[in-house]
Design a protein around this motif. Structure first.
Motif, PDB file in Angstrom:
ATOM      1  N   THR A 357       0.838  -1.196   0.000  1.00 16.51           N
ATOM      2  CA  THR A 357       0.000   0.000   0.000  1.00 16.51           C
ATOM      3  C   THR A 357       0.872   1.245   0.000  1.00 16.51           C
ATOM      4  OG1 THR A 357      -1.928   1.031   1.054  1.00 16.51           O
ATOM      5  CG2 THR A 357      -0.213   0.194   2.520  1.00 16.51           C
ATOM      6  N   GLY A 358       0.238   2.396  -0.185  1.00 19.56           N
ATOM      7  CA  GLY A 358       0.950   3.669  -0.214  1.00 19.56           C
ATOM      8  C   GLY A 358       0.039   4.750  -0.761  1.00 19.56           C
ATOM      9  N   GLY A 359       0.367   5.988  -0.474  1.00 23.43           N
ATOM     10  CA  GLY A 359      -0.453   7.100  -0.913  1.00 23.43           C
ATOM     11  C   GLY A 359      -0.308   7.368  -2.399  1.00 23.43           C
ATOM     12  N   SER A 360      -1.150   8.263  -2.893  1.00 23.69           N
ATOM     13  CA  SER A 360      -1.107   8.652  -4.298  1.00 23.69           C
ATOM     14  C   SER A 360       0.257   9.255  -4.626  1.00 23.69           C
ATOM     15  CB  SER A 360      -2.216   9.668  -4.583  1.00 23.69           C
ATOM     16  OG  SER A 360      -2.280   9.980  -5.944  1.00 23.69           O
ATOM     17  N   GLY A 361       0.847   8.808  -5.743  1.00 18.64           N
ATOM     18  CA  GLY A 361       2.146   9.323  -6.157  1.00 18.64           C
ATOM     19  C   GLY A 361       3.328   8.673  -5.476  1.00 18.64           C
ATOM     20  N   ARG A 378       0.853 -10.422  -9.140  1.00 17.76           N
ATOM     21  CA  ARG A 378       0.314  -9.119  -8.742  1.00 17.76           C
ATOM     22  C   ARG A 378      -1.209  -9.151  -8.804  1.00 17.76           C
ATOM     23  NH1 ARG A 378      -0.575  -4.147 -12.171  1.00 17.76           N
ATOM     24  NH2 ARG A 378      -0.970  -2.463 -10.685  1.00 17.76           N
ATOM     25  N   ILE A 379      -1.829  -8.772  -7.696  1.00 14.64           N
ATOM     26  CA  ILE A 379      -3.287  -8.685  -7.627  1.00 14.64           C
ATOM     27  C   ILE A 379      -3.641  -7.205  -7.515  1.00 14.64           C
ATOM     28  CG2 ILE A 379      -5.350  -9.344  -6.330  1.00 14.64           C
ATOM     29  CD1 ILE A 379      -3.791 -11.807  -5.350  1.00 14.64           C
ATOM     30  N   ASP A 380      -4.137  -6.634  -8.579  1.00 16.83           N
ATOM     31  CA  ASP A 380      -4.399  -5.199  -8.676  1.00 16.83           C
ATOM     32  C   ASP A 380      -5.805  -4.894  -8.152  1.00 16.83           C
ATOM     33  OD1 ASP A 380      -4.791  -2.581  -9.345  1.00 16.83           O
ATOM     34  OD2 ASP A 380      -4.187  -2.785 -11.445  1.00 16.83           O
ATOM     35  N   CYS A 381      -5.879  -4.345  -6.945  1.00 16.79           N
ATOM     36  CA  CYS A 381      -7.183  -4.077  -6.332  1.00 16.79           C
ATOM     37  C   CYS A 381      -7.912  -2.918  -7.002  1.00 16.79           C
ATOM     38  CB  CYS A 381      -7.023  -3.810  -4.836  1.00 16.79           C
ATOM     39  SG  CYS A 381      -6.606  -5.297  -3.907  1.00 16.79           S
ATOM     40  N   ASP A 382      -7.197  -2.040  -7.667  1.00 13.71           N
ATOM     41  CA  ASP A 382      -7.843  -0.983  -8.425  1.00 13.71           C
ATOM     42  C   ASP A 382      -8.633  -1.593  -9.589  1.00 13.71           C
ATOM     43  OD1 ASP A 382      -8.395   1.768  -8.903  1.00 13.71           O
ATOM     44  OD2 ASP A 382      -6.995   1.731 -10.580  1.00 13.71           O
ATOM     45  N   VAL A 445     -10.060 -10.829  -4.197  1.00 11.10           N
ATOM     46  CA  VAL A 445      -8.658 -11.030  -3.819  1.00 11.10           C
ATOM     47  C   VAL A 445      -8.442 -12.482  -3.387  1.00 11.10           C
ATOM     48  CG1 VAL A 445      -6.870 -10.452  -2.134  1.00 11.10           C
ATOM     49  CG2 VAL A 445      -8.221  -8.624  -3.187  1.00 11.10           C
ATOM     50  N   LYS A 446      -9.345 -12.986  -2.554  1.00 12.94           N
ATOM     51  CA  LYS A 446      -9.247 -14.382  -2.112  1.00 12.94           C
ATOM     52  C   LYS A 446      -9.272 -15.334  -3.310  1.00 12.94           C
ATOM     53  CE  LYS A 446     -11.398 -13.865   2.460  1.00 12.94           C
ATOM     54  NZ  LYS A 446     -12.569 -14.262   3.302  1.00 12.94           N
ATOM     55  N   LYS A 447     -10.120 -15.013  -4.271  1.00 19.04           N
ATOM     56  CA  LYS A 447     -10.237 -15.855  -5.469  1.00 19.04           C
ATOM     57  C   LYS A 447      -8.915 -15.860  -6.242  1.00 19.04           C
ATOM     58  CE  LYS A 447     -12.923 -16.348  -9.742  1.00 19.04           C
ATOM     59  NZ  LYS A 447     -13.986 -15.756 -10.598  1.00 19.04           N
ATOM     60  N   ARG A 448      -8.290 -14.686  -6.398  1.00 23.71           N
ATOM     61  CA  ARG A 448      -7.028 -14.594  -7.133  1.00 23.71           C
ATOM     62  C   ARG A 448      -5.913 -15.334  -6.386  1.00 23.71           C
ATOM     63  NH1 ARG A 448     -10.424 -12.603  -9.955  1.00 23.71           N
ATOM     64  NH2 ARG A 448     -10.187 -10.859 -11.435  1.00 23.71           N
ATOM     65  N   ILE A 449      -5.916 -15.250  -5.062  1.00 21.79           N
ATOM     66  CA  ILE A 449      -4.903 -15.965  -4.271  1.00 21.79           C
ATOM     67  C   ILE A 449      -5.061 -17.474  -4.450  1.00 21.79           C
ATOM     68  CG2 ILE A 449      -4.109 -16.473  -1.915  1.00 21.79           C
ATOM     69  CD1 ILE A 449      -4.841 -13.569  -1.184  1.00 21.79           C
ATOM     70  N   VAL A 461       1.306 -10.489  -4.448  1.00 16.66           N
ATOM     71  CA  VAL A 461       1.368  -9.104  -3.969  1.00 16.66           C
ATOM     72  C   VAL A 461       0.013  -8.462  -4.200  1.00 16.66           C
ATOM     73  CG1 VAL A 461       2.411  -6.837  -4.271  1.00 16.66           C
ATOM     74  CG2 VAL A 461       3.829  -8.881  -4.409  1.00 16.66           C
ATOM     75  N   VAL A 462      -0.659  -8.123  -3.103  1.00 14.76           N
ATOM     76  CA  VAL A 462      -1.948  -7.455  -3.182  1.00 14.76           C
ATOM     77  C   VAL A 462      -1.677  -5.952  -3.239  1.00 14.76           C
ATOM     78  CG1 VAL A 462      -4.168  -7.062  -2.059  1.00 14.76           C
ATOM     79  CG2 VAL A 462      -3.069  -9.313  -1.896  1.00 14.76           C
ATOM     80  N   ASP A 463      -1.810  -5.378  -4.418  1.00 13.42           N
ATOM     81  CA  ASP A 463      -1.543  -3.955  -4.667  1.00 13.42           C
ATOM     82  C   ASP A 463      -2.815  -3.183  -4.353  1.00 13.42           C
ATOM     83  OD1 ASP A 463      -0.989  -1.458  -5.677  1.00 13.42           O
ATOM     84  OD2 ASP A 463      -0.446  -2.134  -7.688  1.00 13.42           O
ATOM     85  N   ALA A 464      -2.855  -2.542  -3.171  1.00 13.04           N
ATOM     86  CA  ALA A 464      -4.108  -1.938  -2.704  1.00 13.04           C
ATOM     87  C   ALA A 464      -3.845  -0.630  -1.963  1.00 13.04           C
ATOM     88  CB  ALA A 464      -4.846  -2.904  -1.781  1.00 13.04           C
ATOM     89  N   ALA A 465      -4.330   0.474  -2.532  1.00 17.51           N
ATOM     90  CA  ALA A 465      -4.173   1.783  -1.892  1.00 17.51           C
ATOM     91  C   ALA A 465      -4.907   1.845  -0.561  1.00 17.51           C
ATOM     92  CB  ALA A 465      -4.668   2.881  -2.823  1.00 17.51           C
TER      93      ALA A 465
END
Length: 560
Positions: A357-361, A378-382, A445-449, A461-465
């Motif tokens: 996770t991390g902030g915008s930018g 990579r699991i893109d939560c966006d 996310v669970k499904k992708r895992i 890697v769950v990519d989630a802001a």
């Protein structure tokens, strides 16, 4: 040879010889001690007489400052993993004779960590002396400090390289040539004192050597931390103060210590009339001169400026300072495990899941892509967030029921712009939306895992802001945070999205701040520098992660 957690090194070589011997002595000591190494100075001590040897007062001389600086500099190069502390209880001008005066240690001094082994550089003339010297050394250490009952002893001399023909000179050395050190009643210093390192210890030790009564330490807090590199990784004020207290009470317990927070560059240095000396470095000398100008304005006497040299960092990287510094140490923390993961007994280790996770930018997604290139899924939560809005999904129906048909396009898709207008600035309506969407994203996310596991993948890697805000930490083994200074994030958002600075700043203010994210982080990464620097961080983090996964799997197998 056995390793000990804490040891005390008794240095007996003459002061003019010790600087030459420090490096080989530390190299040998590091093979015996693995955590804390106390250093006790007694130049000229003869442990080979077979009689009772007692500690004596060592006069403060200029050469001691040089020795202290050399010792901490060598320690940083040779045994950076050791917490080295030079003890000064026995260093002071000879006190006036008093009835019953028993020297610098009326009773053994209690240290923060009890020594388990005592070491010395005392030269043995033949092997037959070993037993006698060992017994004498143990008695001497026990007279000075509270040690563990099973105190061991190690004579380093047989393993030391010959460094100077002066070794064979009179053990008293050149005491008559040593220049006395001017000392002061009250001394003051200031600094951040984040993750005490050799340069801090040099400053503190020499200040303790200069002070006879009181030592005032100003510790930077709040406003003074704003422009520090990786300021979110600076230890909390209370922890920095506690570490200072532990160190100083070990070094010279007879001094009166006053540790105060600094919210401006001057603090007590310009208001306390009793202060006589301020210790500075080449880098902070101008600050010391500014202190004296303020004191004159306040009708106070100027302070003596005692300047110490900066310690060079032999291991500094291209983005780090050449001197030993806290900012370099914080930079080296990037990609490492800052704290152990919380146990997740219901979460399978196969695959191992990272929540990023991390902030915008912040460069979060670029880090996710780098991890993907190293082998992670990579699991893109966006992207998953877009999927849950599609017609026919559970969330789709619930959103329309909650917000009405006006948010739907003619093609039956949800108009995200209209929906955004419904929730913008309205926390209650925003929560209504996230209560619908976030659980559905978690299911995907669970499904992708699960799919990754079926494909034999080892890491996801769950990519989630909104990883933390959404409470998705139960889905991951570790939380990794991408961080960037706010001003840099604003620049990136403006350039990337074509928005105004105030809009970019408003977006950042609506998100969790970096400091809050890092409080939850197991690993922190920063994309502030060139892409190759980011790649080195990610590669380091990946290699350390691979080692942790392997170790946990081995532990799990051995417990079955």
């Amino acid at each position: 040879m056995s390793m000990f957690s804490t040891g005390i090194l008794v240095l007996t070589s003459p002061l003019h010889v010790l600087p030459l011997r420090i490096a080989p002595v530390l190299t040998s000591a590091a093979q015996v001690v693995e955590r804390t190494l106390y250093v006790h100075l007694h130049p000229g001590l003869n442990l080979g007489t077979g009689g009772q040897v007692r500690p004596v007062y060592i006069p403060p001389v200029v050469d001691l400052c040089t020795l202290i600086s050399r010792l901490y500099s060598n320690a940083a190069d040779i045994c950076a993993h050791l917490d080295v502390r030079v003890l000064l209880t026995n260093v002071r001008g000879q006190p006036a004779p008093l009835s019953g005066n028993s020297g610098p240690f009326p009773t053994p001094q209690t240290l923060s960590h009890s020594p388990e082994v005592v070491l010395t550089d005392f030269p043995i003339q033949d092997s037959g002396q070993s037993s006698m010297v060992t017994q004498c050394l143990q008695k001497y250490a026990g007279h000075c400090y509270v040690c563990t009952p099973s105190l061991s002893s190690v004579l380093l001399y047989p393993r030391l390289k010959e460094v100077s023909g002066e070794e064979d000179e009179d053990r008293g050395g050149r005491g008559a040539e040593l220049k006395p050190l001017e000392t002061f009643s009250d001394v003051v210093v200031g600094g951040t004192f984040d993750r005490l390192h050799g340069a801090h210890k040099t400053l503190l030790n020499i200040s303790c050597l200069l002070a006879n009564r009181r030592f005032v330490i100003g510790v930077c807090d709040q406003e003074l931390l704003k422009n520090k590199v990786l300021k979110e990784l600076i230890e909390p004020f209370d922890r920095r103060v506690q570490k200072l207290q532990d160190f100083l009470n070990d070094v010279k317990p007879s001094l009166k210590y006053e540790i105060v927070p600094l919210s401006d560059p001057f603090g007590p240095s310009i208001t306390h009339p009793e202060l006589q000396c301020i210790v500075v470095s080449e880098e902070t000398r101008k600050g010391g001169e500014a202190v004296n100008r303020k004191r004159v304005e306040n009708g106070l006497a100027e302070l003596v400026l005692y300047e110490i040299q900066l310690l060079k960092d032999a291991h500094h990287a291209d983005i780090e300072e050449e001197k030993i510094s806290s900012s370099s140490l914080r930079t080296r923390l990037l990609g490492t495990l800052l704290k152990p993961p919380c146990p997740q007994p219901d979460l399978s280790l196969d695959p191992y899941v990272i929540g990023l996770t991390g902030g915008s930018g912040s460069g979060k997604s670029s880090i996710a892509h780098r991890l993907e290139a190293l082998g992670a899924v990579r699991i893109d939560c966006d992207q998953l967030g877009h999927e849950v809005y599609l017609p026919g999904t559970s969330a789709y129906q619930k959103i329309i029921q909650e917000f009405g048909p006006d948010i739907v396009h003619e093609d039956k898709t949800i108009n995200r712009r209209v929906l955004g207008g419904e929730v913008f600035g309205n926390q209650e309506r925003l929560k209504a939306l996230t209560d619908i969407v976030w659980p559905e994203i978690a299911l995907l996310v669970k499904k992708r895992i699960k799919e990754a596991k079926e494909q034999g993948k080892r890491v996801c890697v769950v990519d989630a802001a909104v990883l933390l805000e959404a409470g998705w930490t139960y889905l991951v083994h570790e939380v990794w945070v991408a961080t960037i200074p706010e001003e840099e994030a604003v620049k990136r958002i403006v350039q990337r999205d074509g928005v105004k600075e105030e809009d970019a700043l408003r977006r950042l203010k609506s998100q969790w701040p970096n400091a809050t994210l890092i409080e939850h982080a197991n690993v922190v990464l920063c994309t502030l520098w060139e892409p190759d620097v980011t790649q080195r961080q990610v590669s380091k983090a990946w290699n350390l992660l691979t080692h942790r996964i392997q170790k946990r799997q081995e532990t799990t197998r051995s417990s079955l």
